[in-house]
Write a protein that holds these residues in place. Structure first.
Motif, PDB file in Angstrom:
ATOM      1  N   VAL A  34      55.199-112.787  61.167  1.00  0.00           N
ATOM      2  CA  VAL A  34      55.512-114.122  60.654  1.00  0.00           C
ATOM      3  C   VAL A  34      56.184-114.964  61.733  1.00  0.00           C
ATOM      4  CG1 VAL A  34      56.877-115.401  58.964  1.00  0.00           C
ATOM      5  CG2 VAL A  34      55.630-113.337  58.256  1.00  0.00           C
ATOM      6  N   MET A  35      57.134-114.379  62.468  1.00  0.00           N
ATOM      7  CA  MET A  35      57.805-115.121  63.533  1.00  0.00           C
ATOM      8  C   MET A  35      56.812-115.592  64.597  1.00  0.00           C
ATOM      9  SD  MET A  35      60.888-115.368  62.620  1.00  0.00           S
ATOM     10  CE  MET A  35      61.737-114.630  61.222  1.00  0.00           C
ATOM     11  N   LEU A  36      55.926-114.716  65.001  1.00  0.00           N
ATOM     12  CA  LEU A  36      54.942-115.082  66.021  1.00  0.00           C
ATOM     13  C   LEU A  36      54.008-116.173  65.519  1.00  0.00           C
ATOM     14  CD1 LEU A  36      53.988-111.554  67.450  1.00  0.00           C
ATOM     15  CD2 LEU A  36      55.379-113.306  68.547  1.00  0.00           C
ATOM     16  N   GLN A  37      53.620-116.095  64.240  1.00  0.00           N
ATOM     17  CA  GLN A  37      52.728-117.090  63.683  1.00  0.00           C
ATOM     18  C   GLN A  37      53.329-118.488  63.782  1.00  0.00           C
ATOM     19  OE1 GLN A  37      49.789-117.596  62.613  1.00  0.00           O
ATOM     20  NE2 GLN A  37      50.118-119.611  61.693  1.00  0.00           N
ATOM     21  N   TYR A  38      54.621-118.592  63.577  1.00  0.00           N
ATOM     22  CA  TYR A  38      55.265-119.904  63.572  1.00  0.00           C
ATOM     23  C   TYR A  38      55.930-120.223  64.900  1.00  0.00           C
ATOM     24  CZ  TYR A  38      54.267-119.593  58.623  1.00  0.00           C
ATOM     25  OH  TYR A  38      53.616-119.470  57.417  1.00  0.00           O
ATOM     26  N   GLY A  39      55.412-119.613  65.969  1.00  0.00           N
ATOM     27  CA  GLY A  39      55.863-119.953  67.316  1.00  0.00           C
ATOM     28  C   GLY A  39      57.180-119.343  67.716  1.00  0.00           C
ATOM     29  N   GLY A  40      57.654-118.358  66.986  1.00  0.00           N
ATOM     30  CA  GLY A  40      58.950-117.768  67.279  1.00  0.00           C
ATOM     31  C   GLY A  40      58.869-116.415  67.943  1.00  0.00           C
ATOM     32  N   ARG A  41      60.002-115.735  68.005  1.00  0.00           N
ATOM     33  CA  ARG A  41      60.102-114.404  68.610  1.00  0.00           C
ATOM     34  C   ARG A  41      61.010-113.534  67.758  1.00  0.00           C
ATOM     35  NH1 ARG A  41      62.643-114.231  73.987  1.00  0.00           N
ATOM     36  NH2 ARG A  41      63.955-115.954  73.241  1.00  0.00           N
ATOM     37  N   LEU A  42      60.846-112.244  67.883  1.00  0.00           N
ATOM     38  CA  LEU A  42      61.710-111.289  67.190  1.00  0.00           C
ATOM     39  C   LEU A  42      61.847-110.059  68.076  1.00  0.00           C
ATOM     40  CD1 LEU A  42      63.285-110.246  64.726  1.00  0.00           C
ATOM     41  CD2 LEU A  42      61.111-109.424  63.792  1.00  0.00           C
ATOM     42  N   TRP A  43      63.075-109.666  68.364  1.00  0.00           N
ATOM     43  CA  TRP A  43      63.302-108.465  69.155  1.00  0.00           C
ATOM     44  C   TRP A  43      64.594-107.795  68.701  1.00  0.00           C
ATOM     45  CZ3 TRP A  43      64.547-113.325  70.790  1.00  0.00           C
ATOM     46  CH2 TRP A  43      65.809-113.520  71.359  1.00  0.00           C
ATOM     47  N   ALA A  44      64.777-106.562  69.144  1.00  0.00           N
ATOM     48  CA  ALA A  44      65.938-105.768  68.727  1.00  0.00           C
ATOM     49  C   ALA A  44      66.768-105.374  69.938  1.00  0.00           C
ATOM     50  CB  ALA A  44      65.482-104.520  67.980  1.00  0.00           C
ATOM     51  N   GLU A  45      68.072-105.256  69.719  1.00  0.00           N
ATOM     52  CA  GLU A  45      68.998-104.752  70.731  1.00  0.00           C
ATOM     53  C   GLU A  45      69.922-103.733  70.078  1.00  0.00           C
ATOM     54  OE1 GLU A  45      71.079-108.139  72.202  1.00  0.00           O
ATOM     55  OE2 GLU A  45      69.426-108.821  73.496  1.00  0.00           O
ATOM     56  N   SER A  46      70.329-102.735  70.837  1.00  0.00           N
ATOM     57  CA  SER A  46      71.253-101.736  70.308  1.00  0.00           C
ATOM     58  C   SER A  46      71.963-101.040  71.464  1.00  0.00           C
ATOM     59  CB  SER A  46      70.510-100.690  69.462  1.00  0.00           C
ATOM     60  OG  SER A  46      71.391 -99.661  69.035  1.00  0.00           O
ATOM     61  N   PRO A  47      73.267-100.816  71.345  1.00  0.00           N
ATOM     62  CA  PRO A  47      73.988-100.061  72.381  1.00  0.00           C
ATOM     63  C   PRO A  47      73.554 -98.599  72.435  1.00  0.00           C
ATOM     64  CG  PRO A  47      75.512-101.288  70.967  1.00  0.00           C
ATOM     65  CD  PRO A  47      74.178-101.316  70.299  1.00  0.00           C
ATOM     66  N   GLY A  48      72.931 -98.100  71.364  1.00  0.00           N
ATOM     67  CA  GLY A  48      72.499 -96.708  71.335  1.00  0.00           C
ATOM     68  C   GLY A  48      72.602 -96.127  69.946  1.00  0.00           C
ATOM     69  N   LEU A  49      72.196 -94.891  69.806  1.00  0.00           N
ATOM     70  CA  LEU A  49      72.221 -94.225  68.507  1.00  0.00           C
ATOM     71  C   LEU A  49      73.646 -94.139  67.960  1.00  0.00           C
ATOM     72  CD1 LEU A  49      69.687 -91.304  69.162  1.00  0.00           C
ATOM     73  CD2 LEU A  49      69.296 -93.398  67.855  1.00  0.00           C
ATOM     74  N   GLY A  50      73.775 -94.467  66.673  1.00  0.00           N
ATOM     75  CA  GLY A  50      75.074 -94.420  66.025  1.00  0.00           C
ATOM     76  C   GLY A  50      75.953 -95.618  66.290  1.00  0.00           C
ATOM     77  N   GLN A  51      75.444 -96.627  66.991  1.00  0.00           N
ATOM     78  CA  GLN A  51      76.272 -97.778  67.378  1.00  0.00           C
ATOM     79  C   GLN A  51      75.743 -99.095  66.833  1.00  0.00           C
ATOM     80  OE1 GLN A  51      77.808 -97.589  71.549  1.00  0.00           O
ATOM     81  NE2 GLN A  51      76.342 -95.883  71.774  1.00  0.00           N
ATOM     82  N   GLY A  52      74.913 -99.037  65.800  1.00  0.00           N
ATOM     83  CA  GLY A  52      74.436-100.265  65.188  1.00  0.00           C
ATOM     84  C   GLY A  52      73.342-100.937  65.997  1.00  0.00           C
ATOM     85  N   ALA A  53      72.842-102.054  65.447  1.00  0.00           N
ATOM     86  CA  ALA A  53      71.758-102.784  66.087  1.00  0.00           C
ATOM     87  C   ALA A  53      71.837-104.248  65.714  1.00  0.00           C
ATOM     88  CB  ALA A  53      70.400-102.205  65.677  1.00  0.00           C
ATOM     89  N   THR A  54      71.203-105.086  66.537  1.00  0.00           N
ATOM     90  CA  THR A  54      71.099-106.517  66.261  1.00  0.00           C
ATOM     91  C   THR A  54      69.650-106.935  66.420  1.00  0.00           C
ATOM     92  OG1 THR A  54      73.339-106.967  67.039  1.00  0.00           O
ATOM     93  CG2 THR A  54      71.816-108.835  66.932  1.00  0.00           C
ATOM     94  N   PHE A  55      69.130-107.627  65.415  1.00  0.00           N
ATOM     95  CA  PHE A  55      67.775-108.176  65.473  1.00  0.00           C
ATOM     96  C   PHE A  55      67.876-109.678  65.677  1.00  0.00           C
ATOM     97  CE2 PHE A  55      67.134-104.105  63.628  1.00  0.00           C
ATOM     98  CZ  PHE A  55      65.830-103.719  63.959  1.00  0.00           C
ATOM     99  N   HIS A  56      67.220-110.159  66.708  1.00  0.00           N
ATOM    100  CA  HIS A  56      67.251-111.582  67.046  1.00  0.00           C
ATOM    101  C   HIS A  56      65.915-112.234  66.652  1.00  0.00           C
ATOM    102  CE1 HIS A  56      70.934-111.253  69.467  1.00  0.00           C
ATOM    103  NE2 HIS A  56      70.455-110.070  69.856  1.00  0.00           N
ATOM    104  N   ALA A  57      65.985-113.251  65.773  1.00  0.00           N
ATOM    105  CA  ALA A  57      64.804-114.001  65.338  1.00  0.00           C
ATOM    106  C   ALA A  57      64.997-115.463  65.731  1.00  0.00           C
ATOM    107  CB  ALA A  57      64.604-113.867  63.833  1.00  0.00           C
ATOM    108  N   HIS A  58      64.113-115.965  66.610  1.00  0.00           N
ATOM    109  CA  HIS A  58      64.213-117.346  67.087  1.00  0.00           C
ATOM    110  C   HIS A  58      62.958-118.114  66.649  1.00  0.00           C
ATOM    111  CE1 HIS A  58      67.423-116.943  70.480  1.00  0.00           C
ATOM    112  NE2 HIS A  58      67.760-116.321  69.358  1.00  0.00           N
ATOM    113  N   LEU A  59      63.180-119.348  66.162  1.00  0.00           N
ATOM    114  CA  LEU A  59      62.098-120.230  65.759  1.00  0.00           C
ATOM    115  C   LEU A  59      62.339-121.625  66.331  1.00  0.00           C
ATOM    116  CD1 LEU A  59      61.824-119.223  61.994  1.00  0.00           C
ATOM    117  CD2 LEU A  59      59.973-118.987  63.660  1.00  0.00           C
ATOM    118  N   PRO A  60      61.262-122.345  66.719  1.00  0.00           N
ATOM    119  CA  PRO A  60      61.464-123.711  67.188  1.00  0.00           C
ATOM    120  C   PRO A  60      61.818-124.643  66.033  1.00  0.00           C
ATOM    121  CG  PRO A  60      59.117-123.167  67.117  1.00  0.00           C
ATOM    122  CD  PRO A  60      59.851-121.896  66.802  1.00  0.00           C
TER     123      PRO A  60
END
Length: 416
Positions: free
Chosen positions: A385-411
């Motif tokens: 869905v993000m790509l369809q509307y010109g956006g991006r989606l990616w994930a970041e994480s310090p490592g296992l057991g340390q949580g994660a952040t998903f970044h969704a950007h749209l114009p």
């Protein structure tokens, strides 16, 4: 490999003079065999190259049919070649079969007088086999066929011819194996592509067929929730929530059906991302901490599809966090782009999982346990869905057991 009781004679002086040219031709054959992938072209080339290397009138390739217990002509040079293709030759009672069965070079200096000659092939084509040199072809130690040369132009086959035929047969066996593997791989890819199309068509049909009755369930459920007695309201509201959840499943299937090449058909309109994020946070789970900048944060996209994408992201964060652990959704605007960051303190991700989690049906948890609900395509749908509307989606994480952040950007949409 042993010689028969009638081995080819020693190499003549004239043949020795031609040896450098023959070696160069053998090298050319080796290079060409590695470049040919189509099995029919490969076999035709091997037969033609054999006639050139051994300077003979004709050559042919017979491959073993283990089920039938016979050899079958698969390629042959000259005018008779096309007529021979597909002709079966018995393993027992033929010169080619003797070479295969005995795993040896076979030289029939006078083929007309040899009782093992398969006369039917000459009778069918009008070709006269005067002299034959045959060697077995083996792949990984197993016999697969026979390469044979017929009627030398230079008088008689010699031992140099036998050695050259062995070299060509060895190269041909490797090339045939590789071509078969390539053909099997292409067939498997084609089958997988067909299955993938069937899967996408099935999901599209299912989502279409379920949409109308579910719309009725949700609609009438909302009417009942407004009209029923107070003590029945909870039940009516449960119907509405269940219907809304099923509508999300239908919408997810619809997006997945279009991920392969049809994503461009997704609906598009002006939508308030602020409202989308509030709705997604309300649906995901109680306690999602939402931080939004002022304003509607207008984007070009379908509000329902965008809410679906962010709902999947938030549900993913909640599912892979401990009960009661905070999940945050923070939105911000920067240079014409609105970004949403979904942060959790859950299982986290290893570096090699940061991309694979967006593949369909991939789950970080043990798939045999199924300790989490869902189709396993939520993140795939969110990214689509993000790509369809010109956006991006990616994930970041310090490592296992340390949580994660998903970044969704749209114009951001241009001012109305």
């Amino acid at each position: 490999m042993a010689l028969t009781e009638t081995p080819p004679p020693a190499q003549t002086a004239e043949a020795a003079d031609a040896q450098p040219a023959r070696l160069r031709r053998l090298l050319d054959v080796s290079v060409a065999l590695n470049a040919l992938g189509d099995i029919d072209r490969l076999l035709d080339y091997i037969a033609q190259a054999t006639t050139e290397v051994l300077r003979c009138q004709a050559a042919s390739i017979l491959l073993l049919d283990e089920a039938a217990g016979t050899l079958r002509f698969e390629a042959a040079t000259g005018a008779a070649g096309a007529m021979l293709r597909g002709t079966e030759v018995p393993i027992h009672g033929s010169l080619a079969g003797a070479a295969l069965h005995g795993n040896r070079i076979l030289h029939a200096a006078d083929a007309q007088a040899d009782a093992r000659r398969f006369r039917q092939s000459d009778q069918a084509t009008g070709f006269v086999t005067r002299s034959m040199l045959a060697v077995p072809m083996r792949i990984d130690g197993r016999p697969v066929g026979v390469l044979q040369a017929l009627n030398p132009h230079h008088g008689a086959f010699d031992r140099s011819d036998a050695e050259s035929l062995l070299i060509v047969a060895s190269q041909a066996a490797v090339a045939i194996r590789n071509a078969r593997h390539e053909a099997a791989l292409q067939s498997a890819h084609a089958r997988l592509a067909d299955l993938d199309r069937l899967k996408n068509n099935f999901m599209s049909i299912v989502s279409h067929e379920l949409r109308t009755p579910l719309t009725a369930v949700v609609g009438f459920g909302q009417i009942l929730a407004e009209e029923v007695r107070a003590d029945l309201y909870t039940h009516a509201e449960a119907v509405v929530r269940a219907g809304a959840r099923m509508m999300d499943v239908v919408e997810t299937l619809d997006v997945m059906a279009g991920v392969q090449g049809e994503v461009g058909l997704l609906p598009r309109a002006r939508a308030s991302l602020a409202d989308v994020l509030r709705d997604a946070a309300d649906q995901a789970a109680p306690g999602v901490r939402l931080a939004l900048p002022p304003g509607p944060l207008s984007v070009e996209g379908d509000a329902r599809r965008l809410r679906l994408a962010f709902s999947h992201l938030l549900q993913n964060a909640v599912q892979f966090s401990e009960p009661g652990a905070p999940v945050r959704l923070h939105a911000s605007v920067d240079q014409g782009t609105v970004g949403g960051a979904i942060t959790d303190q859950g299982r986290g991700l290893a570096e090699d999982q940061l991309e694979t989690i967006f593949e369909a049906y991939v789950q970080v948890a043990d798939p045999d346990r199924r300790d989490h609900e869902g189709l396993g395509v939520g993140l795939t749908v969110a990214r689509a869905v993000m790509l369809q509307y010109g956006g991006r989606l990616w994930a970041e994480s310090p490592g296992l057991g340390q949580g994660a952040t998903f970044h969704a950007h749209l114009p951001l949409a241009p001012p109305a």
